[in-house]
Scaffold this motif. Structure first.
Motif: not given
Length: 219
Positions: A117-124
């Motif tokens: 879940a945290m990884f998909d927050l990505g460049p944001r």
């Protein structure tokens, strides 16, 4: 690494009470309730500024396919836009971690969901961590604390059940998470690593470290 990353962990026990009082509420700035034009500007802005943090508001307006006057009606200056991006990011993070159901299942399984879940927050998140206009007022404030509360509660539960080491602090937990997330994002953009490979490497490094199992202990 080519940029600065901050771990930005919640630092007070009030974060746990925030979970019970606020996690079930939907913020007025939630992506689904934003006017379509404002949503388009925010989505364009995070893409443009994550790629080039010196980009102008005109660049953002062009990417959002709106006029400069329209953009300024929503965000009069860059500071207002960055603040809105932070609030939007905190809401996206809150929803992502809530959807990950970190209070359910064994800590090991919940931790895997947390990393994904945290990884998909990505460049944001990566862009905002390095944004000089955001300081302690934002990162130590209620919005970001509330967003990270499920992760903090998972850590406390996992430590109580013996999954996380007793001598690891909450601050170190978040430092490790965010720094390795950044390494994973960079590996995708700079080395062409696939998302699932990066997530697996981040998870393995967090759970097992870098030393192969069974390797001799020099001590």
């Amino acid at each position: 690494m080519g940029h600065t990353v901050s771990w930005r962990a919640p630092l007070c026990h009030g974060v746990f009470s925030a979970y019970h009082s606020g996690m079930g509420k939907t913020a007025s700035s939630a992506p689904g309730t934003l006017p379509r034009t404002r949503r388009a500007i925010l989505d364009a802005a995070i893409g443009v500024l994550a790629e080039d943090r010196t980009a102008s508001l005109g660049d953002v307006a062009r990417a959002a396919d709106v006029g400069r006057s329209t953009l300024h009606r929503y965000f009069p200056d860059r500071a207002a836009l960055v603040r809105a991006l932070f609030e939007d990011c905190a809401e996206v993070a809150r929803r992502s971690l809530a959807d990950a159901a970190l209070d359910q299942g064994p800590p090991a399984e919940a931790f895997g969901r947390l990393v994904a879940a945290m990884f998909d927050l990505g460049p944001r998140v990566d862009f905002l961590f390095a944004e000089p206009q955001l300081g302690d007022e934002e990162w130590d404030g209620e919005l970001w604390e509330r967003a990270q509360t499920p992760a903090a509660m998972l850590f406390e539960r996992g430590r109580a059940e013996g999954y996380f080491a007793a001598d690891v602090s909450l601050e170190w937990f978040f430092r490790s998470l965010w720094y390795l997330m950044s390494a994973g994002w960079e590996a995708i953009t700079e080395e062409g690593l696939a998302r699932h490979e990066a997530v697996a490497l981040v998870t393995r490094t967090l759970t097992s470290g870098l030393v192969a199992r069974g390797a001799a202990d020099p001590g």
